[in-house]
Design an enzyme around this catalytic site. Structure first.
Site, short mmCIF file in Angstrom:
data_model
loop_
_atom_site.label_atom_id
_atom_site.label_comp_id
_atom_site.label_asym_id
_atom_site.label_seq_id
_atom_site.Cartn_x
_atom_site.Cartn_y
_atom_site.Cartn_z
N ASP A 1 14.60 95.34 102.45
CA ASP A 1 15.99 94.97 102.15
C ASP A 1 16.59 95.60 100.90
O ASP A 1 17.54 96.38 100.96
CB ASP A 1 16.13 93.44 102.11
CG ASP A 1 15.08 92.75 101.23
OD1 ASP A 1 14.24 93.45 100.64
OD2 ASP A 1 15.12 91.51 101.14
N GLU B 1 13.73 80.60 108.10
CA GLU B 1 13.12 81.82 107.57
C GLU B 1 13.07 82.93 108.61
O GLU B 1 13.17 84.09 108.27
CB GLU B 1 11.70 81.54 107.07
CG GLU B 1 11.61 81.02 105.66
CD GLU B 1 11.98 82.07 104.62
OE1 GLU B 1 11.08 82.60 103.95
OE2 GLU B 1 13.19 82.36 104.46
N GLU C 1 8.90 90.97 91.49
CA GLU C 1 9.54 89.71 91.11
C GLU C 1 9.82 89.65 89.62
O GLU C 1 10.88 89.17 89.18
CB GLU C 1 8.66 88.52 91.53
CG GLU C 1 8.43 88.39 93.02
CD GLU C 1 9.67 87.94 93.78
OE1 GLU C 1 10.72 87.71 93.16
OE2 GLU C 1 9.59 87.81 95.02
N GLU D 1 21.04 84.60 100.21
CA GLU D 1 21.59 85.84 100.76
C GLU D 1 22.84 85.62 101.61
O GLU D 1 23.78 86.43 101.57
CB GLU D 1 20.52 86.58 101.58
CG GLU D 1 19.46 87.29 100.75
CD GLU D 1 18.43 86.36 100.17
OE1 GLU D 1 17.70 86.75 99.24
OE2 GLU D 1 18.34 85.20 100.64
#
EC number: 3.2.1.-
Length: 865
Positions: free
Chosen positions: A226, A320, A79, A338
């Site tokens: 991802d 989610e 992150e 996204e």
């Protein structure tokens, strides 16, 4: 800036900053916070995209002046890299562009780049492993494995965590001429590539950073993996290294062979890629159509995007996680960008105005359902419309950027966006970096790469003239067959094993048919490697050891049988529970914008049967605990009574306020700091007596949510709320008034409502006495704080996809959908109603407490996989 600076994030419901350590811990989610003004840094280049250059200049000065990167705090390497290092590099990229143009940033002298380099060095200690894979966390001040670091003992990291570094680290090396950053990121990527499963060319979700063993062997394109795939392709675009493209193409071939089941993208096992690993999809995979556009494979991108859009139209936001028949699996939506990202790339590739309509829907839903007085609030539950006091930095870094770019014309931009590549956090890195400070050989040999015979690989970046030769109907012709896939089809997935074998080996025994007293059933279980253990308390426990199965096919049947049992058990527990409710503040200045998640009661008015709900002004009762006759009935009459939890039964409180003339009641938790963000909901139970005399609705709010109403009373005196099963659209009259009061508000628009749903909530039967712990909940109500926290032992068992032979089971009602609850629990939902009354034993006696056999499941996983 007005409410939160210099905190890392804005808390949009309470209008203050989120400072780590001052708010209840949210587990891994808080690893993004490092007391370095996260949202400000993450938003820098967004300001320039939005043509707010003056504000950008002021923001850069604030970062340089106020941000401290030397804090004694443990943060996520992943992150911090994508949000903070990427934010600083993106800010530097646009700062030097503006300086070159000659009007703004003339004073700028690379200060953001110097900060980025400082941060880069602070992240490097995480790479001190023999594999080159970084530790998942690092202490900004003390690194890892230092006595004061409080980190460095971890053994596992996710594939995306270790594989999403190359763009930022290589850009830092290219900008500064210091090669070490790019070298470390390449080494981590090289190691993951070497550890891929060679027969399937897939990678797992979690890997041991010391040994390289796969800890979680399921593979998909969503959470945990991802951006690893994204960075392989984008590293080729930014750095011009053919090996990255070769690796990406190899993985992409495997994805399209095993994971892509148009329009779905389903997780599989890396060693047995024809076997699905779960029957639900997570929202992070919504980025994949955008990546397919960059790769040039447009058809499947259009198909998956259309499926996702239909899920959004059903629920207003993308949950989610959702099942293969499009029911809610995890109901949260933290304003993820996204899907907007993929919408932008599909519009760029096709020029189809349909995608502008999609973008318009996204904007209207954000303004209508997520906008609150101090910002935009994440959705706690897309089914009820309740909010969470959360606005992640990626909302401003990505969502605003992609939606603006979707509608922006070239003349709206002060620079050419085509000169940049987007990181996974949508930060801008200039393409000219490919020819700058090349300290690494351009060609890295990718081992065991064989040329793939796939016409998809002809195009690395889309050429619309070749893909769509003047045919604006191309994308529509692909979307058309999918237009009813969510609302009318309710497709049932077919396991890849059955698909590959035609009619295939159907499981010889379905969980819903199993009878523990049937000798024939026990013989079938034995053949599948499933054994029955009779516990002392009379329950029966099921355990599978694949090595004891008669054959590998029988072992797979046993695995599917166990998964069905888990799903069936989960379903039965949920069917006995009540759904969450919503408390919506409808008076000025909220006008329905703030929705709080409330626990229901097992007595009083059932709000799911009274769709209009109960609306009224709130009043605090005396005594505040509501455990004796109300002494201020004139203040409570025809109002919704507010009271504190504790000292007596919930039903007693309800009777007292009903007698005083209240039309409803809200019980507020007395446990300071409790919140639905961090604690599982429960339902208020009765007192063991007949509660038919209680006719008013009663709801429970945790302390933090209750204080939002109490603070509103202190500030505005008259506060009106709506108690309902789900949030209602804002009142038109209020909306008009609101528009006059605030020029920032959104337009009212009718929208399809998501259907109400039940949710995993336990029951609390009575109030604790004074001095006792008041945060007592039924153990069954506890939900894991992090979605994947217990997935090693159970979620890998979740690989069964209902097959075609389930035709005899009741079909889910497509238009009703989502009546099965889920609150971040990694079990698959099933909409087939199973009547256990006609079985010899109830489900509780067949399935033991799963917590007792975690070790057995881990053993089974090792045996099977």
């Amino acid at each position: 800036q007005e409410h939160a600076y210099p905190a890392d994030e804005l808390m949009p419901l309470t209008c203050r900053g989120r400072v780590r350590g001052q708010e209840p811990s949210r587990g891994d989610v808080d690893d993004a916070l490092g007391k370095f003004s996260l949202t400000l840094i993450d938003t820098l280049d967004t300001l320039v995209v939005l043509n707010k250059t003056k504000e950008f200049e002021e923001a850069v000065k604030k970062v340089i002046k106020d941000v401290n990167l030397d804090n004694d705090i443990v943060v996520s390497v992943f992150e911090t890299n994508i949000r903070v290092l990427g934010g600083l590099l993106g800010g530097h990229s646009v700062a030097i562009m503006l300086k070159e143009k000659g009007e703004y940033m003339q004073w700028y002298n690379g200060e953001l780049l110097h900060m980025a380099k400082e941060l880069g060095y602070k992240l490097l200690p995480a790479f001190n492993t023999t594999s080159g894979l970084p530790y998942p966390r690092v202490n900004l001040k003390f690194g890892v494995r230092h006595p004061e670091a409080r980190t460095g003992t971890e053994t596992d990291t996710c594939t995306a965590c270790a594989g999403t570094l190359i763009l930022e680290f290589a850009a830092l090396s290219r900008f500064t001429g210091t090669s070490i950053f790019e070298e470390y990121a390449r080494k981590a990527l090289d190691f993951i590539w070497e550890k891929r499963q060679r027969s399937s060319n897939l990678v797992g979700v979690t890997i041991n950073i010391h040994t390289g063993d796969w800890v979680r062997k399921d593979s998909g394109v969503g959470a945990g993996i991802d951006s690893y795939y994204e960075y392989l392709l984008k590293a080729y675009v930014l750095l011009g290294d053919d090996s990255f493209l070769e690796r990406f193409n190899t993985h992409y071939d495997a994805i399209m062979r095993y994971i892509s089941q148009p329009p779905l993208l389903l997780d599989v096992h890396i060693h047995k890629p024809m076997l699905n690993a779960r029957t639900w999809m997570d929202s992070l995979l919504a980025f994949f159509p955008g990546l397919q556009v960059l790769k040039g494979d447009i058809r499947p991108a259009i198909e998956t995007h259309e499926m996702l859009y239909q899920v959004i139209k059903k629920h207003n936001f993308l949950p989610e996680a959702f099942t293969t028949d499009f029911r809610v699996h995890w109901a949260q939506h933290p304003l993820r960008p996204e899907f907007a990202e993929s919408t932008y790339f599909l519009y760029k590739a096709t020029g189809d105005p349909y995608y502008l309509e999609v973008g318009k829907t996204l904007i209207e839903n954000l303004n209508k359902y997520a906008r609150v007085p101090c910002g935009f609030a994440a959705m706690k539950d897309v089914r009820t419309g309740s909010h969470e006091d959360r606005m992640d930095s990626f909302f401003l870094a990505e969502m605003f950027k992609y939606l603006y770019l979707l509608f922006a014309d070239k003349e709206d931009m002060i620079f050419d966006i085509e000169d940049y590549i987007f990181t996974t956090e949508a930060h801008l890195l200039p393409l000219w970096l490919s020819t700058t400070n090349q300290t690494i050989p351009k060609k890295n040999t990718t081992t065991e790469y064989t040329e793939l015979d796939d016409s998809n690989f002809d195009w690395t970046c889309p050429n619309t003239q070749i893909l769509f030769p003047n045919d604006p109907m191309f994308a529509q012709s692909i979307r058309e067959p999918l237009k009813n896939v969510v609302d009318k089809s309710c497709p049932r997935g077919i396991s890849r094993v059955e698909e590959s074998l035609g009619s295939g080996p159907k499981p010889p025994l379905r969980a819903r048919d199993f009878m523990a007293s049937n000798p024939e059933h026990l013989e079938i279980l034995k053949k599948m490697g499933v054994s029955l253990i009779h516990l002392k308390d009379g329950r029966v426990q099921l355990v599978q050891h694949a090595v004891q199965a008669a054959s590998s096919l029988d072992a797979e049947d046993g695995l599917r049988f166990m998964q069905e049992m888990i799903e069936l058990s989960s379903q039965q527990q949920k069917e006995q529970q009540l759904p969450p409710r919503a408390v919506q503040i409808v008076s000025h200045p909220f006008f329905g914008r703030v929705v709080l998640t409330a626990g229901p009661a097992q007595f009083g008015m059932d709000l799911s049967k009274h769709k209009a709900g109960t609306r009224g002004f709130v009043a605090t009762i005396k005594p505040y605990n509501g455990c004796s006759e109300i002494t201020n009935p004139e203040a409570v009459k025809e109002k919704i009574a507010l009271m504190q939890r504790g000292q007596c039964m919930f039903a007693e409180k309800a009777r007292n306020i009903q007698k005083a003339g209240a039309i409803g009641g809200i019980v507020i938790d007395d446990n300071e700091g409790s919140s639905s963000d961090t604690a599982p909901l429960f339902q208020m139970a009765g007192d063991g007596k007949n509660t038919d005399d209680i006719t008013i609705p009663m709801l429970f709010l945790f302390n933090k949510e209750g204080n939002i109403i109490l603070d509103a009373i202190r500030e505005y005196e008259a506060v009106e709320v709506l108690l309902s099963d789900k949030a209602k659209d804002r009142d038109l009259e209020m909306e008009n008034m609101d528009q006059k009061l605030s020029e920032n508000d959104s337009h009212k628009q009718n929208s399809e409502e998501a259907t109400s749903a039940s949710q995993d909530v336990g029951a609390v039967s009575e109030e604790p006495e004074e001095g006792e712990n008041s945060d007592v909940t039924d153990p069954d109500s506890l939900a894991p704080a992090h979605a994947d926290s217990d997935s090693v032992s159970i979620s890998n068992q979740d690989s069964y996809v209902p097959g075609t032979d389930e035709a005899s089971a009741p079909e889910p009602a497509c238009t009703q959908g989502d009546h099965q609850p889920q609150e971040q629990k990694p079990e698959t939902e099933s909409n087939s109603k199973v009547n256990w009354d006609n079985k010899v034993q109830p489900m509780e006696s067949i399935l033991a407490d799963w917590n007792e056999d975690i070790e057995a499941f881990e053993m089974m996983e090792k045996d099977e996989l």
